[in-house]
Design a protein around this motif. Structure first.
Motif: not given
Lengths: 378, 479
Positions: A41, A44-46, A58-59, A62, A66, A96, A164
């Motif tokens: 976790r 994370s992030g787009i 995205a990672k 994520t 989101e 996720t 990713e």
């Protein structure tokens, strides 16, 4: 362990002496698995979103919420409609995107647009030797080299830990409607669903449970109007129509298998060809396995709940079910182990020896030390 | 293009090999005469030719298995071949190989409208799959432009696409199961008429593996009910940038046309002269096709035309009749043929993110000046799958080499902007040596490890996909 970068993840895997139990939000994890927890976790992030190219990268860690929110702002979505496993598994946590990809989670729209794997266009992962590998990319047509993206989809972390994923996304249609009929037998339902799916009206959902048959149409408002009318006039005579949010709720229920929430028996996800679905149920009846069924995918996806109090013990029921599936072709996955059910019943459907051998060899190549979710897939 | 030296050990045992193959196959299925093997010396990448050692044309899965067992036992490379329409040299033989052709495997085994699937032998042509079900108003969606000739076996090997994959996906999205023979001759059933894999998605791995993992003899394919109708609209713009922006806006708007085709000014001029399609004289042209009933078509087109108008098109042409629709498609469908009349050409196949379209087209224009060769661009714009056609003169010494160097630069550009080397044609030999631009050594190693699992001796189509130097150790170990 909670790596924040791909390099940290690679280090952890390279230096791991014991098996790793990989999880994102933990909403689909097999809680009985042993090993050191590896939490994705923090990755994370787009990293990229181009609405005009229908692509999102995205990672792996994520949260799905989101991603859904970001897509919704542009009127887009993950069209394969991933199921929320919390409803039937009673798990906590936030799903996720990596978990969705690793489990190839798809919902009712799979019959029309494809599964999660069909929307995955790129992947990066760290294999069992700590090596970072990328495959595919961020474009939707790509045949450059082998398609390891498909191999990673549904590999449940046994080949590598995804860091990713790239996804093809689609626009949320202007309108949706569902044609509903109550008091159907499964046989009637399959007949109606087959007729609707064989029509030119682009049906995007066809499910049946508890006497209710439901068929979904989505698209531009005028088009939905037209197709609903055509279907009601012929293939689906006698069906009533619901629209918008009421329609959407019916499909969230099917997607998340909500009717089987709060139950305790073994829960199976069975994929066969649609015309074989009813036969599987008949085989369970003949063997006196007390059960309930939700039919999705026009009859090809069966959610089978074996009653906790079934006279036939759940292990025996597993054998009856898998034998019935083997007789027609398909697979039965144990999504939730019933109370008192033996650990000897494998989660994944046993494969023919030649195919199983390939799977074993692929896992051995990707994870020579056998430390990534060992034993989960065989 | 370099190919590995043929193995003297294999060449020396030709007589024994032919005898062994004849022992397990009908006499007419084994072709060893040099005057006849020459027919298999190349595929549609005709610049490269090499007659194979032997050709076998088995007529059943059992015969395929028998032939592969012989090749495996004797350590002979096998190059599987569908109809030989590969533009990437996927079926190019080596002098020491057995070509395994699927031409005799062309039956329909089962049509099942209730479950919307068809099971065919893999040598059946793409178009004849649709042919087998169109009586009931069904069709098989992937439609490569070679669909009249190309075999399903080749479609699976290359994960072929087509003009309509924006809506319907490519081969891998329409393939449900295969019967495949391993190099050892073992017959495996992977997938079936049901959806999705029960374990690892081996089917997804096999599709697009360019005949390097096994020989597919049967395929279960998804068939779809035909839409009630389809209609194209033609749009002309005074710059490629504007056309590119229009494509992006259409996609964003939530209409999903079945096809968005793009042509640049050179292609427009040449195809118009050739076909008399009556295209407008402009910098960029889009053909957008939508499907459905009349009401649905009107609704979608209204939306699309609204978007187009915001981009100040020099022409918007709707098709009022079937004849007008056919004329809109006429030029596009004859584009390759028209370009071929003015010169030899090389057709590239890189994919780019749609947003990079203007930049890539501009850069290709500049490179065209640098290399002194003309380029026409005609491609599937909706998914960014470009098809630059580089014109050259095969009779002019050095022109092919310049053309190849130019092509390589374009493909590197595709990778640089976030795209890939090939969107639907496959790597074959053509893009083999460019793989290192897209993939790091570890990425290629992961792919080759998959081949090691399926074909430890590297006998199946060994000189393709991976740069020769990268695969050398493995290939030599096999010899």
């Amino acid at each position: 362990m909670r790596p924040e970068t791909e390099a940290e993840l690679a280090d952890i895997i390279l230096n791991a002496d014991d098996p790793l139990r990989i999880h994102g939000g933990g909403t689909r994890s097999d809680q009985t698995m042993t090993g050191t927890a590896l939490d994705t976790r923090a990755l994370s992030g787009i990293t990229l979103y181009e609405p005009g190219a229908l692509t999102l990268v995205a990672k792996a860690g994520t949260p799905l919420t989101e991603i859904n929110a970001t897509l919704a702002e542009q009127g887009q979505r993950l069209a394969f409609e991933p199921m929320d496993h919390r409803v039937v598994l009673g798990t906590q946590g936030e799903p996720t995107i990596g978990g969705v990809a690793a489990a190839n989670v798809s919902g009712p729209r799979r019959i029309q647009v494809g599964a999660c794997r069909d929307f995955m266009i790129g992947v990066q992962y760290v294999d069992g030797s700590g090596q970072l590998v990328k495959n595919g990319g961020r474009v939707m047509k790509n045949v450059t080299g082998y398609d390891l993206v498909k191999l990673m989809a549904g590999s449940w972390g046994t080949l590598g830990v995804m860091t990713e994923v790239s996804m093809k996304v689609l626009a949320i249609p202007q309108a949706e409607a569902t044609l509903v009929r109550h008091g159907h037998t499964p046989q009637d339902a399959v007949q109606s669903m087959t007729a609707a799916l064989g029509s030119p009206y682009d049906v995007s959902g066809a499910a049946h449970f508890n006497g209710r048959t439901q068929i979904r149409i989505e698209g531009l408002a005028g088009s939905v109007e037209y197709r609903a009318g055509q279907l009601q006039a012929s293939e689906l005579a006698g069906f009533e129509r619901v629209d918008g949010e009421v329609s959407a709720m019916l499909w969230t229920e099917v997607r998340d298998v909500t009717p089987f929430a709060q139950t305790t028996g073994a829960l199976w996800r069975v994929s066969v060809k649609p015309s074989d679905g009813v036969g599987i149920t008949a085989a369970l009846q003949r063997a006196e396995v007390a059960h309930d069924v939700i039919y999705d995918w026009g009859g090809g996806l069966l959610w089978v709940l074996v009653h906790a109090k079934s006279e036939v013990r759940s292990d025996g029921a597993a054998q009856v079910l898998r034998n019935a599936v083997n007789a027609v072709g398909g697979h039965a996955t144990l999504v939730r182990r019933g109370t008192g059910m033996s650990q000897d019943v494998p989660v994944f459907h046993p494969e023919a020896p030649g195919v199983a051998a390939l799977g074993t060899a692929l896992r051995a190549r990707h994870d020579p030390r056998g430390i990534l979710n060992p034993g989960l897939m065989g | 293009m370099e190919m590995p030296e043929p193995s003297p050990r294999v060449l020396d045992q030709k007589t024994a090999l032919v005898a062994a193959l004849q022992a397990v196959l009908p006499a007419e299925s084994v072709i060893a005469d040099e005057s006849e093997t020459r027919a298999y010396e190349c595929d549609a990448l005709t610049a490269y030719k090499c007659p194979p050692l032997v050709v076998v044309l088995p007529a059943s899965t059992q015969e395929v298995a028998a032939a592969l067992k012989v090749c495996h036992r004797m350590g002979v490379p096998v190059v599987p071949r569908g109809s030989g329409t590969s533009l990437a040299g996927g079926a190019l033989p080596t002098a020491d190989c057995v070509i395994l052709g699927t031409a005799r495997l062309n039956n329909v085994l089962e049509t099942d409208y209730d479950n919307r699937v068809i099971r065919v032998q893999s040598g059946r042509t793409n178009l004849s799959v649709t042919g087998a079900v169109e009586e009931e108003d069904f069709f098989y969606a992937p439609d490569p432009s070679s669909q009249l000739a190309c075999a399903i076996a080749g479609n699976i090997a290359m994960n072929s696409g087509g003009a309509h994959c924006l809506k319907y996906g490519v081969t891998t999205n329409n393939l449900l199961g295969v019967r495949m023979v391993t190099i050892e001759g073992e017959v495996l059933d992977i997938g079936g008429a049901h959806l999705d894999a029960g374990g690892l998605d081996l089917l997804g791995l096999i599709c697009g593996s360019e005949g390097q993992l096994g020989v597919v003899t049967e395929a279960t394919l998804r068939i779809l009910r035909k839409p009630e109708g389809a209609r194209p609209v033609l749009m002309g713009f005074d710059s490629s940038e504007v056309a590119g922006a229009c494509v992006s806006d259409i996609i964003k708007a939530g209409v999903l046309p079945v096809a968005i085709e793009f042509m640049d000014s050179l292609c427009i001029r040449v195809t118009d002269q050739f076909s008399g399609a009556g295209y407008p004289d402009c910098e960029a042209l889009l053909i957008v096709e939508v499907e459905g009933s009349d009401i649905e078509i009107e609704e979608q087109l209204a939306l699309i035309l609204d978007i187009a108008r915001k981009h100040n098109p020099v022409e918007l042409r709707e098709a009022k009749t079937g004849d007008e629709a056919a004329r809109i498609w006429l030029g596009r469908k004859s584009a390759f043929g028209a370009m071929g009349r003015i010169n030899d050409y090389m057709c590239l196949d890189g994919t780019i993110p749609v947003s990079e379209l203007p930049r890539v087209l501009r850069r290709i224009g500049e490179m065209s000046q640098e290399f002194g060769l003309e380029v026409g661009n005609v491609f599937h714009a909706g998914d960014g799958n470009m098809h630059p056609l580089i014109l050259f003169d095969a009779n002019k010494p050095g022109d092919l080499e310049t053309c190849e160097a130019f092509g390589a630069e374009i493909l590197k550009l595709c990778v640089e902007v976030g795209g890939c080397l090939t969107g639907e044609h496959g790597v074959g030999i053509e893009k083999r040596d460019l793989m290192t631009y897209q993939y790091a050594p570890a990425d290629l190693e992961a792919q080759m490890a998959v081949k090691d699992v399926f074909d430890p001796g590297w006998l199946l189509n060994p000189a393709k996909v991976f740069p020769l130097q990268t695969s050398q150790t493995r290939r030599l170990a096999a010899q």
